[in-house]
Design a protein around this motif. Structure first.
Motif, PDB file in Angstrom:
ATOM      1  N   ARG A 286       0.826  -1.208   0.000  1.00 32.27           N
ATOM      2  CA  ARG A 286       0.000   0.000   0.000  1.00 32.27           C
ATOM      3  C   ARG A 286       0.863   1.262   0.000  1.00 32.27           C
ATOM      4  O   ARG A 286       0.512   2.285  -0.599  1.00 32.27           O
ATOM      5  CB  ARG A 286      -0.920  -0.024   1.221  1.00 32.27           C
ATOM      6  N   ILE A 312      -4.658  -2.909  -0.060  1.00 32.93           N
ATOM      7  CA  ILE A 312      -3.397  -2.403  -0.601  1.00 32.93           C
ATOM      8  C   ILE A 312      -3.619  -1.088  -1.350  1.00 32.93           C
ATOM      9  O   ILE A 312      -2.794  -0.674  -2.161  1.00 32.93           O
ATOM     10  CB  ILE A 312      -2.696  -3.427  -1.515  1.00 32.93           C
ATOM     11  N   GLY A 313      -4.750  -0.451  -1.092  1.00 35.02           N
ATOM     12  CA  GLY A 313      -5.017   0.846  -1.693  1.00 35.02           C
ATOM     13  C   GLY A 313      -5.667   0.801  -3.053  1.00 35.02           C
ATOM     14  O   GLY A 313      -5.622   1.783  -3.792  1.00 35.02           O
TER      15      GLY A 313
END
Length: 353
Positions: A286, A312-313
């Motif tokens: 991330r 992880i965004g």
């Protein structure tokens, strides 16, 4: 002018001297001063930030004028900038050195250029002597210098359906013996091995590198990240590499990965192997701090909620982190995917020089 056999021997010796210096964010550098006839006049090496660089250390062992007409053999191009110490190129010129032989170029924008400065002043300069050996020796530092932080390898093992553990939390062993042996080989190549406190509390890992069942000669320094307390009887306290960092594992009670990596770099730990659970692995991804991914996939189905990655965004498919697969390998029944991110996010701490 080609380098002489005496200069080649001196470079080999300079590399030995370089290894005496401490590993840190500064390079390990060695230097040998030769007379015009090829005899060794003085030796030196860099002992850490704020101390004399290798060339100056060697020159300091000679009387005034003792290096006039001599040859300086150095593992790294003499620096050309003023930091905590003055530029080595100027020190060599002031000493009257007639020739400089070095192995590899300084990669810095501001610190590099010493060879050009020396040539402009009439000094004979030759580069590339034992460049392969010096490059291999300095490769971890050079990589870290260019990144502005340690190089980070993130590893995880998962089932074919993307689970890191069964529903009850058990995970030993998803992969087989050959995959685990490969992981240990890669641990032995790293400077530091990183886990989160969640993995440490759940599994009490030793974090050692074992080759053919025996402790490898080279061990990564154990690193623990997280705010939970590390138990006094945790196996990591008995890690053989603890002696290199004061007798205890490096424990960082924080979620600031940038700060952790900065400290590891200061300690000369340039190759970091992240082997934490889904929370820590996902945090590195991330944050854009994963340079290489090692994903070991076992032909087993687990189902359930314990995924190998969490947030992880990626909020939408357009934000997917696309990978380049550099290598695949079959390890027993398992498959290893060695990959890197197709698009790297900028690292805010990257140095310009």
């Amino acid at each position: 002018m080609a380098h002489s056999e005496a200069e080649r021997r001196a470079m080999s010796r300079a590399l030995e001297l370089a290894a005496r210096g401490p590993r840190s964010r500064n390079p390990q550098v060695g230097a040998v001063i030769l007379s015009p006839g090829g005899e060794v006049l003085a030796e030196g090496w860099h002992r850490g930030a704020g101390t004399a660089h290798a060339e100056v250390d060697a020159l300091s062992k000679l009387p005034e004028g003792g290096a006039r007409g001599a040859t300086a053999v150095v593992t790294l191009e003499p620096c050309n900038h003023t930091g905590l110490t003055g530029p080595c190129s100027e020190a060599l010129l002031a000493a009257g050195v007639a020739r400089v032989v070095y192995a590899i170029d300084d990669p810095g924008k501001t610190s590099g250029g010493g060879a050009e400065r020396l040539r402009a002043a009439g000094v004979d300069v030759e580069a590339g002597v034992l460049a392969d050996e010096a490059g291999a020796f300095l490769e971890p530092w050079i990589t870290s210098f260019r990144l502005g932080r340690p190089h980070v390898t993130v590893k995880w093992a998962q089932s074919l359906d993307g689970r890191a553990a069964a529903t009850d939390g058990t995970s030993q062993w998803i992969t087989g013996a050959e995959a685990r042996a490969d992981v240990h080989r890669r641990r032995a190549e790293a400077d530091a091995i990183v886990v989160g406190t969640g993995t440490l509390l759940a599994d009490d890992p030793q974090l050692t590198a074992r080759i053919d069942g025996r402790l490898a000669e080279r061990q990564p320094v154990p690193v623990v990240i997280g705010t939970s307390r590390v138990p006094a009887d945790a196996a990591v306290h008995r890690h053989p590499a603890n002696e290199a960092v004061g007798g205890q594992p490096l424990v960082y009670p924080t979620h600031d990965l940038a700060a952790v990596l900065a400290d590891l770099r200061d300690r000369g730990l340039h190759r970091v192997f992240v082997e934490g659970g889904p929370t820590l692995v996902s945090a590195f991804l991330r944050s854009g701090l994963a340079d290489r991914l090692l994903v070991y996939v076992a032909p087993v189905l687990l189902g359930g909620p314990r995924l190998s990655l969490d947030d992880i965004g990626v909020g939408t498919i357009g934000d997917a982190r696309r990978l380049v697969i550099d290598h695949t390998a079959t390890l027993g029944d398992d498959v290893l995917f060695e990959a890197r991110l197709r698009e790297r996010r900028p690292w805010p701490g990257k140095e310009e020089d």
